[in-house]
Design a protein around this motif. Structure first.
Motif, PDB file in Angstrom:
ATOM      1  N   TRP A 268      -6.753 -41.462 -53.685  1.00 46.23           N
ATOM      2  CA  TRP A 268      -5.607 -41.934 -54.448  1.00 46.23           C
ATOM      3  C   TRP A 268      -5.714 -41.453 -55.894  1.00 46.23           C
ATOM      4  CZ3 TRP A 268      -1.634 -44.019 -51.850  1.00 46.23           C
ATOM      5  CH2 TRP A 268      -1.890 -44.489 -50.548  1.00 46.23           C
ATOM      6  N   SER A 269      -4.560 -41.359 -56.540  1.00 48.49           N
ATOM      7  CA  SER A 269      -4.521 -40.766 -57.881  1.00 48.49           C
ATOM      8  C   SER A 269      -5.066 -41.688 -58.953  1.00 48.49           C
ATOM      9  CB  SER A 269      -3.085 -40.359 -58.230  1.00 48.49           C
ATOM     10  OG  SER A 269      -2.195 -41.448 -58.025  1.00 48.49           O
ATOM     11  N   LYS A 270      -5.232 -42.967 -58.653  1.00 44.46           N
ATOM     12  CA  LYS A 270      -5.891 -43.869 -59.593  1.00 44.46           C
ATOM     13  C   LYS A 270      -6.544 -44.995 -58.815  1.00 44.46           C
ATOM     14  CE  LYS A 270      -1.627 -46.318 -60.887  1.00 44.46           C
ATOM     15  NZ  LYS A 270      -0.868 -46.882 -61.993  1.00 44.46           N
ATOM     16  N   SER A 271      -7.310 -45.795 -59.509  1.00 47.06           N
ATOM     17  CA  SER A 271      -8.156 -46.777 -58.817  1.00 47.06           C
ATOM     18  C   SER A 271      -7.507 -48.136 -58.627  1.00 47.06           C
ATOM     19  CB  SER A 271      -9.469 -46.955 -59.573  1.00 47.06           C
ATOM     20  OG  SER A 271      -9.202 -47.383 -60.887  1.00 47.06           O
ATOM     21  N   GLY A 272      -6.301 -48.280 -59.098  1.00 48.65           N
ATOM     22  CA  GLY A 272      -5.602 -49.535 -58.892  1.00 48.65           C
ATOM     23  C   GLY A 272      -4.103 -49.337 -58.998  1.00 48.65           C
ATOM     24  N   PHE A 273      -3.368 -49.951 -58.082  1.00 38.64           N
ATOM     25  CA  PHE A 273      -1.909 -49.829 -58.070  1.00 38.64           C
ATOM     26  C   PHE A 273      -1.265 -51.206 -58.058  1.00 38.64           C
ATOM     27  CE2 PHE A 273      -3.275 -45.809 -56.275  1.00 38.64           C
ATOM     28  CZ  PHE A 273      -2.395 -44.892 -56.830  1.00 38.64           C
ATOM     29  N   ASP A 274      -0.149 -51.323 -58.742  1.00 33.30           N
ATOM     30  CA  ASP A 274       0.663 -52.520 -58.595  1.00 33.30           C
ATOM     31  C   ASP A 274       1.477 -52.386 -57.317  1.00 33.30           C
ATOM     32  OD1 ASP A 274      -0.375 -53.192 -61.026  1.00 33.30           O
ATOM     33  OD2 ASP A 274       1.512 -53.022 -62.138  1.00 33.30           O
ATOM     34  N   ILE A 275       1.613 -53.494 -56.613  1.00 42.58           N
ATOM     35  CA  ILE A 275       2.461 -53.492 -55.423  1.00 42.58           C
ATOM     36  C   ILE A 275       3.471 -54.623 -55.522  1.00 42.58           C
ATOM     37  CG2 ILE A 275       0.626 -52.474 -54.014  1.00 42.58           C
ATOM     38  CD1 ILE A 275       0.318 -55.209 -52.620  1.00 42.58           C
ATOM     39  N   LEU A 276       4.525 -54.467 -54.752  1.00 44.52           N
ATOM     40  CA  LEU A 276       5.625 -55.415 -54.771  1.00 44.52           C
ATOM     41  C   LEU A 276       5.832 -55.904 -53.342  1.00 44.52           C
ATOM     42  CD1 LEU A 276       7.545 -56.215 -57.133  1.00 44.52           C
ATOM     43  CD2 LEU A 276       9.061 -54.379 -56.362  1.00 44.52           C
ATOM     44  N   ILE A 277       5.721 -57.199 -53.152  1.00 42.47           N
ATOM     45  CA  ILE A 277       5.854 -57.760 -51.804  1.00 42.47           C
ATOM     46  C   ILE A 277       7.165 -58.546 -51.734  1.00 42.47           C
ATOM     47  CG2 ILE A 277       4.865 -59.388 -50.156  1.00 42.47           C
ATOM     48  CD1 ILE A 277       2.101 -58.739 -51.484  1.00 42.47           C
TER      49      ILE A 277
ATOM     50  N   CYS B 106      13.597 -62.070 -54.072  1.00 46.65           N
ATOM     51  CA  CYS B 106      12.351 -62.452 -54.742  1.00 46.65           C
ATOM     52  C   CYS B 106      11.222 -61.516 -54.310  1.00 46.65           C
ATOM     53  CB  CYS B 106      12.014 -63.896 -54.359  1.00 46.65           C
ATOM     54  SG  CYS B 106      10.410 -64.462 -54.947  1.00 46.65           S
ATOM     55  N   TYR B 107      10.392 -61.141 -55.249  1.00 48.83           N
ATOM     56  CA  TYR B 107       9.223 -60.304 -54.967  1.00 48.83           C
ATOM     57  C   TYR B 107       7.984 -60.906 -55.626  1.00 48.83           C
ATOM     58  CZ  TYR B 107      12.703 -56.620 -54.027  1.00 48.83           C
ATOM     59  OH  TYR B 107      13.775 -55.884 -53.554  1.00 48.83           O
ATOM     60  N   ALA B 108       6.862 -60.770 -54.967  1.00 45.07           N
ATOM     61  CA  ALA B 108       5.576 -61.058 -55.604  1.00 45.07           C
ATOM     62  C   ALA B 108       5.018 -59.734 -56.102  1.00 45.07           C
ATOM     63  CB  ALA B 108       4.616 -61.698 -54.614  1.00 45.07           C
ATOM     64  N   LEU B 109       4.843 -59.631 -57.410  1.00 44.51           N
ATOM     65  CA  LEU B 109       4.286 -58.409 -57.998  1.00 44.51           C
ATOM     66  C   LEU B 109       2.765 -58.636 -58.154  1.00 44.51           C
ATOM     67  CD1 LEU B 109       5.747 -56.587 -61.145  1.00 44.51           C
ATOM     68  CD2 LEU B 109       3.369 -56.463 -60.448  1.00 44.51           C
ATOM     69  N   ILE B 110       1.999 -57.858 -57.431  1.00 46.03           N
ATOM     70  CA  ILE B 110       0.551 -58.001 -57.443  1.00 46.03           C
ATOM     71  C   ILE B 110      -0.024 -56.842 -58.257  1.00 46.03           C
ATOM     72  CG2 ILE B 110      -1.523 -58.275 -56.037  1.00 46.03           C
ATOM     73  CD1 ILE B 110       0.660 -60.398 -55.510  1.00 46.03           C
ATOM     74  N   LYS B 111      -0.821 -57.168 -59.242  1.00 42.50           N
ATOM     75  CA  LYS B 111      -1.276 -56.146 -60.189  1.00 42.50           C
ATOM     76  C   LYS B 111      -2.641 -55.587 -59.812  1.00 42.50           C
ATOM     77  CE  LYS B 111       1.396 -58.429 -63.751  1.00 42.50           C
ATOM     78  NZ  LYS B 111       1.394 -59.302 -64.925  1.00 42.50           N
ATOM     79  N   GLY B 112      -2.743 -54.294 -59.944  1.00 39.52           N
ATOM     80  CA  GLY B 112      -4.041 -53.626 -59.839  1.00 39.52           C
ATOM     81  C   GLY B 112      -4.758 -53.809 -58.513  1.00 39.52           C
ATOM     82  N   VAL B 113      -4.039 -53.594 -57.415  1.00 39.79           N
ATOM     83  CA  VAL B 113      -4.706 -53.637 -56.107  1.00 39.79           C
ATOM     84  C   VAL B 113      -5.618 -52.408 -56.017  1.00 39.79           C
ATOM     85  CG1 VAL B 113      -4.369 -53.557 -53.607  1.00 39.79           C
ATOM     86  CG2 VAL B 113      -2.816 -54.906 -55.052  1.00 39.79           C
TER      87      VAL B 113
END
Lengths: 134, 179
Positions: free
Chosen positions: A43-52, A29-36
Motif C-alpha cells: 500500500w502507498s502509505k501505512s494508514g488509511f481513513d475508511i468510511l463505513i 450516516c457514515y462512521a469515519l475510521i481514522k488511520g486503519v
C-alpha cells in the motif's frame, strides 16, 4: 441522523484509542475510521481513513463493506477490488471497496458491531481471512 | 523524590489542585519502592498511576478502570486490595488510619481488538483466548492474528501471553464479484 447505537459504538472506539467520528452526507450516516493500519508496501502509505456506511436501522440492519479514502495506490497502481462508486463526504473523495462477509456467515446482531467490523475491514489491507481470491 | 505531574497515567493534570502535599511510598510487584508527593486531594487511582509511571510502567488497561490492583501495605506486609480508587488519598488515610504505603499488583492484562482481559496463565490457545469472559468471541466465527500478520494463529496451539500483548480477532471476508 445517525442511529443511537452507532453513536455509542463510536464513543467506545474513541475511548479505546481509535480515531473515529460520525459524518453525514445526503441523509446517509457514515462512521469515519481514522488511520486503519496497512502494510506499506504494497500500500502507498501505512494508514488509511475508511468510511463505513451505517444503515438507518442499525444495528438491526448490518454493516457491510467500506469506502477507502482517495488517493491510494496498491503495488503502484489500483487494487482489483477497489473499483466501486466514488463519493464525496466530509469534503473528501472516497471509493467503494468490494469486501463483504462470506455466504453463510452474515452479520449477526449482538455478535458483530463497529469494533469487529473495523477489524474485518482491516483484514482487506492485509489480504487475510478471505474466502476467495482477490 | 518524584513529583506528581500532568503526565500521570490517570491522565488528569493536577496543576490546579490545591491539596497539601502527601508523601507516598509505593512499589509495583517485583520492583523497588518509589517515594513521591501527590496533592492530598489526588485520587487513589492517580496515586497508583503515578507510582506505575515512576516505575516505568503504565496501568493496564489505560483509563479509569485498570485491571491492575492497588494493595495497602503495613510495613512489608501486603494487605487487601483497595477497590474504591476514586477516593482521595486524604480521605482514604483518614478513614482507614493506614500508612501511605502501597503495592501495585500487575496483572497479565492483554487485549483482543479493543477488548481487554486478564490471562489466567501465561500460555493460552487462541480458542481459550477468544472464550475469556471479556473477550467473548466465538472461535467458530473469529480467527486470531498477531497484529499486522497475515497468518492465522492455530486454534489449539498455546501461545505466550505477555502483559500488554495485543491480538486481532477477525471475521472472514469475501471479495465481491463486482470488482
Amino acid at each position: 441522523m445517525c442511529p443511537d447505537r452507532i453513536r455509542e459504538e463510536v464513543s467506545a472506539l474513541v475511548g479505546s484509542g481509535r480515531g473515529a467520528e460520525l459524518v453525514e452526507a445526503n441523509g446517509q450516516c457514515y462512521a469515519l475510521i481514522k488511520g486503519v493500519e496497512a502494510p506499506s508496501p504494497p500500500w502507498s502509505k501505512s494508514g488509511f481513513d475508511i468510511l463505513i456506511p451505517v444503515p438507518a436501522a442499525y444495528d438491526a440492519a448490518e454493516l457491510d463493506g467500506f469506502y477507502l479514502e482517495l488517493p491510494y495506490a496498491y503495488n503502484g497502481g489500483e487494487h482489483s477490488r477497489i473499483k466501486g462508486d466514488v463519493i464525496e463526504v466530509a469534503s473528501r473523495k472516497w471509493r467503494q471497496v468490494s469486501w463483504h462477509y462470506p455466504e453463510g456467515k452474515a452479520w449477526l446482531r449482538g455478535r458483530d458491531n463497529l469494533e469487529t467490523h473495523v477489524v474485518h475491514c482491516r483484514g482487506f489491507f492485509l489480504n487475510r481471512g478471505a474466502v476467495n481470491a482477490p | 523524590m518524584g513529583h506528581f505531574g500532568a503526565e500521570n497515567v490517570a491522565e488528569r493534570p493536577l496543576g490546579h489542585r490545591h491539596g497539601r502535599p502527601q508523601v507516598i511510598l509505593a512499589r509495583a510487584t517485583g520492583h523497588g519502592f518509589e517515594e513521591f508527593e501527590v496533592p492530598s486531594d489526588a485520587t487513589l487511582l492517580e496515586v497508583m498511576g503515578e507510582a506505575a509511571r515512576l516505575t516505568g510502567l503504565g496501568l493496564l488497561p489505560p483509563g479509569d478502570r485498570p485491571f491492575d490492583r492497588l494493595h495497602a501495605m503495613r510495613g512489608d506486609d501486603v494487605l487487601q486490595t483497595i477497590d474504591e480508587l476514586k477516593e482521595s488519598i486524604e480521605e482514604y488515610l483518614r478513614a482507614t488510619g493506614a500508612e501511605p504505603r502501597f503495592e501495585i499488583e500487575l496483572v497479565r492484562a492483554f487485549r483482543v481488538n479493543t477488548r481487554w482481559d486478564v490471562a489466567p496463565s501465561d500460555r493460552l490457545s487462541p480458542k481459550e483466548i477468544l472464550a475469556l469472559p471479556k473477550i467473548d468471541l466465538d472461535y467458530k466465527e473469529f480467527t486470531l492474528y498477531l497484529p499486522g500478520k497475515h497468518e492465522p494463529l492455530p486454534l489449539d496451539t498455546p501461545i505466550l501471553i505477555e502483559r500488554g500483548a495485543d491480538f486481532e480477532a477477525q471475521r472472514d471476508g469475501r471479495y465481491g464479484w463486482e470488482g
